[in-house]
Enzyme design. Structure first.
Site, PDB file in Angstrom:
ATOM      1  N   GLY A 159      51.835 -59.373 -33.036  1.00  0.00           N
ATOM      2  CA  GLY A 159      51.308 -58.117 -32.556  1.00  0.00           C
ATOM      3  C   GLY A 159      51.843 -57.648 -31.232  1.00  0.00           C
ATOM      4  O   GLY A 159      51.300 -56.707 -30.653  1.00  0.00           O
ATOM      5  N   ASP A 160      52.901 -58.275 -30.727  1.00  0.00           N
ATOM      6  CA  ASP A 160      53.444 -57.830 -29.448  1.00  0.00           C
ATOM      7  C   ASP A 160      54.954 -58.024 -29.446  1.00  0.00           C
ATOM      8  O   ASP A 160      55.565 -58.137 -30.502  1.00  0.00           O
ATOM      9  CB  ASP A 160      52.770 -58.556 -28.286  1.00  0.00           C
TER      10      ASP A 160
END
EC number: 3.2.1.67
Length: 437
Positions: free
Chosen positions: A235-236
């Site tokens: 997610g990053d």
């Protein structure tokens, strides 16, 4: 002499954790560690094996498959001219209170790490089945509840003060925070990594799915780092070049979800001069995951030119530059914001920081993009304080215009229904693309 039952148990405990542990088998330069089991802490035995075999030329420490080793406390493994084989899995404990209060601190954004590897001329190898790390990340994702840079979440793997190091064939599942940090190191190779951060908490409904801050690898104050053959799903940032990352080569990277590959964040601290220079990114593919959109592909981010708030989510007015960057052989699939520069960075989302968007003095120069294809989604964004959409956005600060930005063989398609601008340029010297703004 006859020992009481309690005395015998006490001595047995010292034997298990001390130099006489039967679970650390030492044969010459080779040490093999077996886990204690039942949730007991394996760190003392691992450190004992490193002490016996990790600082001897040709030494070898083995944590074989299929075993799981409990990491219930922070640890530093110092290796010199030796090999650490992690065929098994290092499982970090679920004691949030311990990790928040006892992890190693670093001086960037108040971050923390749990396992530090230091030394020189060493190899860390997960073997053909890619052993490695289970960070027990789900409990951290639920604990943070989508908060940005929540204090105390530790990174599971920290390469620190290392020279001529090779880390290969490693899987990191459910990292607590950033999966890997390479800090104050040089001539480090990281090859054949798999990083996955997946949320299963149904309460996470926003776009981040509570798995932000699960970067794949960040480099910081490091030189001559090679990152090859990585698969990242999370997610990053899959890869992020933090301050003073120089001579970095990234090749053969597949990214599923998140913001992509980041140059930054940079210029956060007013008393520091940040340099990111001589960077190559080659043969990278970006597409959404089953959980997370592919928010961007290749992007550059520097803080506002006003020191507003405090780190990790505030700051600014730092100085420095990004220079001599080559990005080539890139494929995008359904990427919201494929390529852009953001000189208006702050994570104080509830503050009116966009009023400072033209204040940054951080410079971006000598950036070259070639052989880039795929499609973007023309997703609206307001990172500049305006609602904009694009395939490529080179919007730079008035205080530090970007120079020598070139594009060659770039074909990023936007939806047929989109009739807006595709290439945005402000305060930027761009060649090879026709700017629409």
């Amino acid at each position: 002499m006859k020992l009481s039952g309690s005395s015998a148990l006490l001595l047995l405990g010292f034997g298990l954790l001390g130099h006489a542990s039967p679970l650390v088998h030492v044969q010459g330069k080779n040490c093999t560690v077996k886990p204690l089991g039942h949730g007991q802490d394996d760190v003392p035995n691992i450190l004992h094996a490193v002490e016996k075999c990790g600082q001897t030329p040709g030494g070898r420490i083995s944590l074989p498959a299929p075993y799981t080793y409990r990491i219930n406390q922070r640890m530093t493994t110092h290796l010199e001219s030796s090999t650490l084989e992690v065929g098994g899995m290092l499982l970090f404990s679920d004691d949030i209170t311990y990790w928040v209060n006892n992890s190693y601190r670093i001086d960037f954004q108040n971050q923390s790490t749990a396992w530090r590897i230091t030394g020189h001329d060493y190899v860390v190898d997960g073997g053909p089945e890619r052993g490695g790390i289970d960070g027990n990340g789900q409990l951290w994702y639920t604990w943070a509840k989508g908060g940005s840079n929540v204090f105390g979440r530790p990174m599971p793997l920290h390469v620190l003060n290392s020279t001529r190091a090779v880390l290969r064939n490693i899987a990191i599942r459910q990292p607590q925070f950033w999966a890997v940090l390479v800090e104050s190191s040089s001539h480090v190779e990281l090859d054949n990594f798999y990083v996955n951060a997946t949320n299963s908490d149904p309460n996470a409904t926003e776009d981040t799915v509570w798995i932000q801050n699960t970067d794949g690898i960040d480099t910081y104050r490091s030189d001559h780092v090679t990152i090859t053959n990585w698969v990242y799903e999370g997610g990053d940032d899959a890869v992020a070049f933090k301050p003073n990352s120089t001579n970095i080569h990234v090749e053969n990277v597949t990214v599923y979800g998140g913001p992509g590959i980041a140059f930054g964040s940079l210029g956060q601290y007013p008393d520091r001069y940040d340099i990111v220079e001589n960077i190559t990114v080659k043969n990278a593919n970006f597409q959404p995951s089953s959980q997370r959109a592919m928010n961007s592909g290749i992007y550059f981010k520097s803080w506002i030119g006003v020191n507003f708030g405090v780190p990790p989510n505030g700051g600014g007015n730092g100085h420095g530059y990004v220079r001599n960057v080559t990005v080539e052989d890139i494929t995008f699939k359904d990427v919201q914001l494929p390529i852009y520069i953001d000189t208006c960075l702050s994570y104080l989302f509830d503050q009116n920081v966009t009023q400072y968007c033209d204040t940054s003095t951080f410079r971006f120069d000598d950036l070259h993009f070639r052989n880039i294809s795929g499609n973007g989604l023309a997703t609206p964004t307001n990172y500049t304080g305006r609602n904009i959409t694009f395939a490529v956005s080179m919007i730079c600060s008035k205080e530090a215009p970007c120079t020598d930005i070139t594009f060659e063989d770039v074909d990023i398609k936007l939806p047929e229904s989109y009739s807006g601008k595709s290439v945005l340029c402000e305060n930027a010297g761009v060649q090879g693309l026709e700017c629409n703004s």
